[in-house]
Design a protein around this motif. Structure first.
Motif, PDB file in Angstrom:
ATOM      1  N   LYS A  32       0.842  -1.198   0.000  1.00 32.00           N
ATOM      2  CA  LYS A  32       0.000   0.000   0.000  1.00 32.00           C
ATOM      3  C   LYS A  32       0.874   1.243   0.000  1.00 32.00           C
ATOM      4  N   HIS A  34       0.301   5.419   0.806  1.00 35.72           N
ATOM      5  CA  HIS A  34      -0.662   6.405   1.315  1.00 35.72           C
ATOM      6  C   HIS A  34       0.006   7.771   1.402  1.00 35.72           C
ATOM      7  N   PRO A 116      -3.136  -3.080   6.251  1.00 38.91           N
ATOM      8  CA  PRO A 116      -2.989  -1.635   6.124  1.00 38.91           C
ATOM      9  C   PRO A 116      -3.893  -0.817   7.029  1.00 38.91           C
TER      10      PRO A 116
END
Length: 200
Positions: A32, A34, A116
């Protein structure tokens, strides 16, 4: 003609999202990405983060469709901007890795079994004052991502599109100036004929 222009626009968008800064292949360990920043520019703060989100993340997502990529825009103009990188395997923290205020360090168990939504990121970087290219370089360096080069034939097509856009803009300016000139001449002709009453 309309269909040709529509196809040309679609091809231009495809070439744009396939090539350029952000066209990278992330390793399978990255689970992931972000991004966190304030939505408004304050001097040079947050500019790089915004440009990275707007210009580079679409290419990253196109090249890595299975990797979730998200953005949080907070409301604190004095707050920070952060790039969070999540991986599925434990990665030794570097001296450049920092945690945002109020964030605890991830536990070894969390790093090995990443979720996550509940697990801390493997890497968190403060990017508030960084240029978008510096943010990308940091991401590539820490993940070992592969930068994808533009194929020569696509690079040529992109160059042709740029030349076409320059010519098209020049044509638009000439057409607009001609129309304005014709309108002025028509207005003057009406005045000369007395067809347009004077303002009271």
């Amino acid at each position: 003609m309309v269909h040709i222009l529509k196809r040309a626009r679609n091809l231009r968008q495809l070439l744009w999202i396939r090539n350029g800064p952000g066209a990278i292949q992330l390793p399978k360990e990255v689970t992931k990405i972000h991004l966190e920043f304030h939505p408004k520019l304050i001097g040079s703060a947050f500019r790089g983060a915004r440009h990275f989100w707007h210009e580079m993340m679409p290419r990253m997502k196109y090249r890595n469709p299975t990797v979730p990529m998200s953005v949080t825009r907070h409301k604190d103009p004095n707050g920070g901007a952060y790039l969070h990188i999540y991986t599925s395997t434990a990665t030794p923290a570097s001296s450049q890795t920092t945690n945002p205020p109020g964030t605890a360090n991830a536990s070894p168990e969390a790093s090995n079994t990443l979720t996550p939504d509940t697990t801390e990121p493997t890497h968190t970087f403060e990017i508030k004052t960084l240029h978008e290219s510096e943010i990308l370089d940091l991401l590539v360096e820490k993940t070992g991502a592969v930068v994808l080069r533009t194929p020569p034939e696509e690079a040529q097509e992109m160059e042709e599109f740029k030349e076409f856009e320059v010519r098209a803009e020049k044509d638009r300016i000439e057409v607009r100036e001609r129309l304005l000139r014709e309108r002025r001449e028509a207005q003057l002709l009406k005045l000369a004929r007395g067809e347009v009453p004077n303002a009271a």
